[in-house]
Each structure stands twice: as structure tokens, then as C-alpha cells.
Enzyme design. Structure first.
Site, PDB file in Angstrom:
ATOM      1  N   LYS A 173       0.841  -1.193   0.000  1.00 27.48           N
ATOM      2  CA  LYS A 173       0.000   0.000   0.000  1.00 27.48           C
ATOM      3  C   LYS A 173       0.878   1.245   0.000  1.00 27.48           C
ATOM      4  CE  LYS A 173      -2.101   2.337   3.324  1.00 27.48           C
ATOM      5  NZ  LYS A 173      -1.995   3.674   2.712  1.00 27.48           N
ATOM      6  N   CYS A 282      13.356  11.768   5.612  1.00 30.43           N
ATOM      7  CA  CYS A 282      13.584  11.350   7.003  1.00 30.43           C
ATOM      8  C   CYS A 282      15.024  11.578   7.411  1.00 30.43           C
ATOM      9  CB  CYS A 282      13.193   9.888   7.165  1.00 30.43           C
ATOM     10  SG  CYS A 282      14.041   8.825   5.996  1.00 30.43           S
TER      11      CYS A 282
HETATM   12  P1  NAD Z   1       2.329   7.913   8.223  1.00 26.95           P
HETATM   13  O1  NAD Z   1       2.794   7.102   9.381  1.00 26.95           O
HETATM   14  O2  NAD Z   1       1.194   8.830   8.426  1.00 26.95           O
HETATM   15  O3  NAD Z   1       1.893   6.961   7.006  1.00 26.95           O
HETATM   16  C1  NAD Z   1       2.782   6.037   6.425  1.00 26.95           C
HETATM   17  C2  NAD Z   1       1.969   4.933   5.771  1.00 26.95           C
HETATM   18  O4  NAD Z   1       1.293   4.206   6.789  1.00 26.95           O
HETATM   19  C3  NAD Z   1       0.879   5.433   4.828  1.00 26.95           C
HETATM   20  O5  NAD Z   1       0.793   4.545   3.730  1.00 26.95           O
HETATM   21  C4  NAD Z   1      -0.368   5.346   5.680  1.00 26.95           C
HETATM   22  O6  NAD Z   1      -1.555   5.208   4.945  1.00 26.95           O
HETATM   23  C5  NAD Z   1      -0.080   4.095   6.485  1.00 26.95           C
HETATM   24  N1  NAD Z   1      -0.818   3.963   7.741  1.00 26.95           N
HETATM   25  C6  NAD Z   1      -1.297   4.928   8.556  1.00 26.95           C
HETATM   26  N2  NAD Z   1      -1.962   4.376   9.602  1.00 26.95           N
HETATM   27  C7  NAD Z   1      -1.867   3.030   9.449  1.00 26.95           C
HETATM   28  C8  NAD Z   1      -2.361   1.929  10.201  1.00 26.95           C
HETATM   29  N3  NAD Z   1      -3.064   2.071  11.321  1.00 26.95           N
HETATM   30  N4  NAD Z   1      -2.083   0.691   9.756  1.00 26.95           N
HETATM   31  C9  NAD Z   1      -1.372   0.500   8.631  1.00 26.95           C
HETATM   32  N5  NAD Z   1      -0.911   1.512   7.861  1.00 26.95           N
HETATM   33  C10 NAD Z   1      -1.152   2.767   8.271  1.00 26.95           C
HETATM   34  O7  NAD Z   1       3.621   8.662   7.687  1.00 26.95           O
HETATM   35  P2  NAD Z   1       3.690   9.754   6.536  1.00 26.95           P
HETATM   36  O8  NAD Z   1       3.139  11.029   7.085  1.00 26.95           O
HETATM   37  O9  NAD Z   1       3.162   9.199   5.274  1.00 26.95           O
HETATM   38  O10 NAD Z   1       5.275   9.900   6.335  1.00 26.95           O
HETATM   39  C11 NAD Z   1       6.081  10.762   7.052  1.00 26.95           C
HETATM   40  C12 NAD Z   1       6.831  10.030   8.138  1.00 26.95           C
HETATM   41  O11 NAD Z   1       7.592   8.959   7.579  1.00 26.95           O
HETATM   42  C13 NAD Z   1       7.831  10.900   8.855  1.00 26.95           C
HETATM   43  O12 NAD Z   1       7.738  10.667  10.251  1.00 26.95           O
HETATM   44  C14 NAD Z   1       9.175  10.419   8.337  1.00 26.95           C
HETATM   45  O13 NAD Z   1      10.261  10.608   9.203  1.00 26.95           O
HETATM   46  C15 NAD Z   1       8.901   8.971   8.138  1.00 26.95           C
HETATM   47  N6  NAD Z   1       9.870   8.393   7.214  1.00 26.95           N
HETATM   48  C16 NAD Z   1      10.825   7.547   7.700  1.00 26.95           C
HETATM   49  C17 NAD Z   1      11.781   7.010   6.844  1.00 26.95           C
HETATM   50  C18 NAD Z   1      12.837   6.063   7.344  1.00 26.95           C
HETATM   51  O14 NAD Z   1      13.475   5.422   6.519  1.00 26.95           O
HETATM   52  N7  NAD Z   1      13.062   5.933   8.637  1.00 26.95           N
HETATM   53  C19 NAD Z   1      11.738   7.332   5.489  1.00 26.95           C
HETATM   54  C20 NAD Z   1      10.763   8.211   5.030  1.00 26.95           C
HETATM   55  C21 NAD Z   1       9.829   8.723   5.896  1.00 26.95           C
END
Ligand code: NAD
Length: 480
Positions: A173, A282
Site C-alpha cells: 500500500k 527522514c
Molecule cells: P504515516 O505514518 O502517516 O503513514 C505512512 C503509511 O502508513 C501510509 O501509507 C499510511 O496510509 C499508512 N498507515 C497509517 N496508519 C496506518 C495503520 N493504522 N495501519 C497501517 N498503515 C497505516 O507517515 P507519513 O506522514 O506518510 O510519512 C512521514 C513520516 O515517515 C515521517 O515521520 C518520516 O520521518 C517517516 N519516514 C521515515 C523514513 C525512514 O526510513 N526511517 C523514510 C521516510 C519517511
């Protein structure tokens, strides 16, 4: 208007409930496509397709699986321009960035794991006259890959490619905020001849489609990249079901700039690490600690470069900063700018929403923003903002810089600028960060372990780490 569909069992299909979500172009603020608002039924269909495809996929020799992945890489490269335009429109990032970073890296992910699987050997342990143990690495079965909006195709494929290479079938997803290139990936998989059901792409929200994936009992492992709060929630749901979890979460990364550094390089790369992708990587360094003797000089050079970062239409080659990904995210970043003011910070640059004339008049643009004068332990310096906002802070000793750098709940990456080799290694080893760069930033070798310490995650991606995550080791012992 373009209506995206789920990709299940090799076919593009509408969501079972018939519901769609609007997808907004960040640079214009206008809805430009719709995506399925999938739920449990769609996830169940995708899992069933993956389960049915699994026996044949795992039985295919690794080299043949690898060749299919390399073919997908070639098709991504062929369609680089179309995919870069789509990524830029969907995410708000400058098209030049998508063309040079996001899409080439997505192709590399497939090529890397498509060829890498041929070098993935199992271990054996020999005890003279007693035993021979060898380890078989079985694919897990059906696994879930869930990715965020900041590097859409780049991070989506970073999970899917090793999962498929290792012989798993995938239900994936993308973020509901940036679904476009994931949709096009389905088409390329069809064209490459990936067998039906091996990769299934389900669109929708986290609480809807995402939660249904995490809860599904047949999904054996979850590879997730996103926010720390979401990771916590996923861990809480998945742990009692004994699912394998790889969590790549938030960061609040420090840059440590020592007085003996190559100042021009430190300034130039710090501009990149602060503002690339509007600070929405990130790995961006949002806390810049500068040794006091060069503080004023660094600040002056840094601010001069910030002033040259043109904010504008992501389609234009002249734009160095595109739009933030959504209005909600823009408002979150603006609220942190307000917080930084309340916490006593001095605004050195930016701080305001930008009105870009023409087709982008309603877009979500923000000036690159720089503060100084904030306490190292204030909220602005501890919480992830994930936007084009950085703080500058002078330090006097190595220990002070290290304490401040380590003084957050996060531990994803850190950058050190110095020409003192001893210090570079000494400081690197004391930093609580999964990835440390010395005199560089975001220089990636896909074989290295990638991931964070503390609240930045659990487990590592990249190279053999990813292939190990997506397999279950089984030890076989033979008496000699
Ligand atoms: P998010 O956690 O809101 O969403 C990420 C994904 O998870 C999306 O596809 C979302 O639909 C899904 N999701 C949300 N709730 C869920 C649930 N209950 N069950 C399953 N899936 C669910 O994050 P975002 O706002 O899309 O991205 C930004 C964040 O990602 C920032 O905190 C950033 O630091 C982090 N990030 C980390 C890395 C890394 O490698 N550590 C890389 C890129 C981004």
C-alpha cells in the site's frame, strides 16, 4: 478525471465498496485524480491472490525471479520521464529531483535486489567428526509493504523488491497522499510479465486498507516506513500475532560542524540536507550544531545560500523548492514555526507561506526557514517537523555537541563535518544514530544496513539485512 484502481491478481480492479478518495496536486491545491478507498474486502482479495501465487513464485529459481525484477527496473528507466512528472505532480517535489533521485533509485532498487538474490547464500557450520549444520532461508509467504508520501516510488520499491526477490508474494500500500507512481508500477509489472498475484497494490487510507493489512492473519511480515506514532500502533496490533516487523520511523537528525571542516563543502551540503524535497526526507538534518569559532561565518554563508533557493512551480527547472505535500502538512509545519517563535527563537530566514503566481496560486508553498537562539532541548529541537525548517546552534566542546545531538528520542541519522580523522570516528561511534555520514550526506550504498536507533525504528533495510528480514531461517543438523 483520472481514477486509479487497485492492482490485484494481475488486474486493475475497482474497490469492492465503490468508494474513492480525492487526490490533490500540492502545487495547485486542486483535486486531479481519485484513488480507491479500499477496505478489508479488497485486502482479503489481494491476500488470497498472493497466497495462490506463492507456491509457483517461491519454486521459481532465484535467477528467474531476479531477471523479472531486472526487467521491471529497465521499464522504470524507459519510462523515467513520465514517472518523474507523475511523482512531481503527486508530491509537489521539483520534477528535476524526481528525475535525478526518486525514479532512478526506484529502478536501482529492482536491479539491485534482482541481481543481489543470486549472491544470497545460506550459512553452514561444520564441527569436525560431529555435525554439519546448514541454514535454509525460506520465503515467509505473503508479506505487507506500507510506505509514506515523501519519496513515494523510491521507498515503495525499496521494500517490494527484496520481498519479491526472496520469493515472497506481496500486498503493498502506498501512501494515500501520493498514490500515482505506485499505480503506474502495476502497469509495468504487467508488461514485464510478473505472474498474477505476486505483487498486489491496494490503495486507501491507513486506518482503512493499512489496518486491514496489519490485522490480516495470513500476512506474515510487515515492512513499514512512516511516522513513529503509526509505527507504534502497528507494532501494538501485530506483536500478539507474532508477525515479523521492520519499522523505519521518524528522525530529528543533527549535523555537527567542527571548526576544522571544509567550510564551503559543509555549507553547500548542509543546504541540501536541510531543504532537499522541502525538508521532507527522514534523513534531513534539521538541527545544525556549529563549533563557536566558525559560527558567524557558517551562518552568513548558509543564509546567503538560503536566499538563493527559489520557491516555485515544481515543473520549472528554476525551482529549487517545490510545494509541501498537503495543506494539513503545511499547517503542521507552520505551527512549528510559531512554536519556535514562542520558544524564543530568532527567525533568520523564511517563516512565511509563499504565494506562487499563476497555476500554483493555491499551492502549499513555504519559504525555507532558519532559526537560531533556541535551547537544544526545546520542543522545536526535539520533535520531528519534517519540513524546510532548521535551527542553528553554536557549541564549545565535542562532549556538548554529542550530548545535544543525542538529546532526542530519535536516532536515525547524523552528519559530521571535520578534517580530523580521529575525531570523525570517535564522534561517529558515540552518536546514537543508525546511519552516520562524515563529510557528506545521503551518499548511499544499497548494500549497507539502513535504519534507525531509539524511536526511529526497529530492524534494518538494505542489502542482506532486507533479504534476511524477508526470509525465515531454518537450521538443518546432520550428525557426522
Ligand atoms: P504515516 O505514518 O502517516 O503513514 C505512512 C503509511 O502508513 C501510509 O501509507 C499510511 O496510509 C499508512 N498507515 C497509517 N496508519 C496506518 C495503520 N493504522 N495501519 C497501517 N498503515 C497505516 O507517515 P507519513 O506522514 O506518510 O510519512 C512521514 C513520516 O515517515 C515521517 O515521520 C518520516 O520521518 C517517516 N519516514 C521515515 C523514513 C525512514 O526510513 N526511517 C523514510 C521516510 C519517511
Amino acid at each position: 478525471m483520472l481514477q486509479l484502481q487497485n492492482f490485484i491478481n494481475g488486474q486493475f480492479v475497482p474497490p469492492a465498496n465503490g468508494r474513492y478518495l480525492d487526490n490533490v496536486e500540492p502545487a495547485t491545491g486542486q483535486v486531479y485524480s481519485q484513488i480507491p478507498d479500499s477496505d478489508t474486502t479488497d485486502v482479503q482479495q489481494a491476500v488470497a491472490a498472493a497466497q495462490a501465487a506463492f507456491p509457483a513464485w517461491r519454486a521459481l529459481p532465484a535467477e528467474k525471479r531476479g531477471r523479472l525484477l531486472v526487467r521491471i527496473a529497465e521499464l522504470i528507466e524507459r519510462d523515467l520521464e513520465r514517472l518523474a512528472q507523475a511523482e512531481s505532480q503527486d508530491n509537489g517535489k521539483p520534477v528535476a529531483l524526481a528525475r535525478t533521485v526518486d525514479i532512478p533509485r526506484a529502478a536501482s532498487n529492482f536491479a539491485f535486489f534482482g541481481t543481489g538474490i543470486g549472491h544470497f547464500s545460506s550459512e553452514s557450520h561444520f564441527q569436525e567428526g560431529q555435525s554439519l549444520n546448514y541454514t535454509v532461508r525460506h520465503p515467509l509467504g505473503v508479506v505487507a509493504c506500507i510506505s509514506p508520501w515523501n519519496l513515494p516510488l523510491y521507498l515503495f520499491t525499496w521494500k517490494i523488491a527484496p520481498a519479491l526477490a526472496a520469493g515472497n508474494c506481496v500486498v503493498a500500500k502506498p501512501s494515500e497522499i501520493t498514490p500515482a507512481t505506485a499505480y503506474w508500477l502495476g502497469e509495468l509489472c504487467q508488461e514485464a510479465g510478473l505472474p498474477a498475484g505476486v505483487l498486489n497494490i491496494v490503495h486507501g487510507t491507513g486506518p482503512g486498507a493499512g489496518q486491514a493489512m496489519v490485522e490480516h492473519p495470513a500476512i506474515k511480515a510487515i515492512s513499514f516506513t512512516g511516522g513513529t506514532k503509526t509505527g507504534e500502533h502497528i507494532a501494538r496490533t501485530a506483536a500478539p500475532m507474532f508477525k515479523k516487523l521492520s519499522l523505519e520511523l521518524g528522525g530529528k537528525n543533527p549535523n555537527l560542524i567542527f571548526a576544522d571542516c571544509d567550510l564551503a563543502a559543509a555549507v553547500s551540503t548542509s543546504i541540501q540536507s536541510s531543504f532537499a524535497n522541502q525538508g521532507q526526507i527522514c534523513l534531513c538534518g534539521s538541527r545544525i550544531f556549529i563549533e563557536r569559532p566558525i559560527y558567524e561565518q557558517f551562518k552568513e554563508l548558509f543564509l546567503a545560500r538560503v536566499a538563493g533557493l527559489a520557491v516555485g512551480d515544481p515543473q520549472l527547472a528554476t525551482s529549487r523548492q517545490g510545494a509541501l505535500v498537503s495543506e494539513a502538512h503545511l499547517n503542521k509545519v507552520l505551527s512549528y514555526i510559531e512554536l519556535a517563535r514562542q520558544e524564543g527563537g530568532t527567525l533568520l530566514a523564511g517563516g512565511q507561506r509563499v504565494q506562487v503566481p499563476g497555476r500554483c496560486a493555491d499551492g502549499f508553498f513555504l519559504q525555507p526557514t532558519v532559526f537560531e537562539g533556541l535551547a537544544p532541548d526545546c520542543r522545536t529541537n526535539r520533535e520531528e517537523i519534517f519540513g524546510p525548517v532548521v535551527t542553528l546552534t553554536p557549541f564549545d566542546t565535542e562532549d556538548e555537541a554529542l550530548n545535544w545531538a543525542n538529546g532526542t528520542d530519535y536516532g536515525l541519522s547524523a552528519t559530521i563535518w571535520t578534517t580530523d580523522l580521529d575525531r570523525a570516528h570517535r564522534v561517529a561511534h558515540q552518536l546514537h544514530a543508525g546511519v552516520v555520514w562524515i563529510n557528506t550526506w545521503l551518499l548511499r550504498d544499497l548494500r549497507t544496513p539502513f535504519g534507525g536507533m531509539k524511536n526511529s525504528g526497529v530492524g534494518r533495510e538494505g542489502g542482506l539485512e532486507a533479504l534476511r528480514f524477508f526470509t525465515e531461517p531454518q537450521n538443518v543438523c546432520v550428525r557426522l
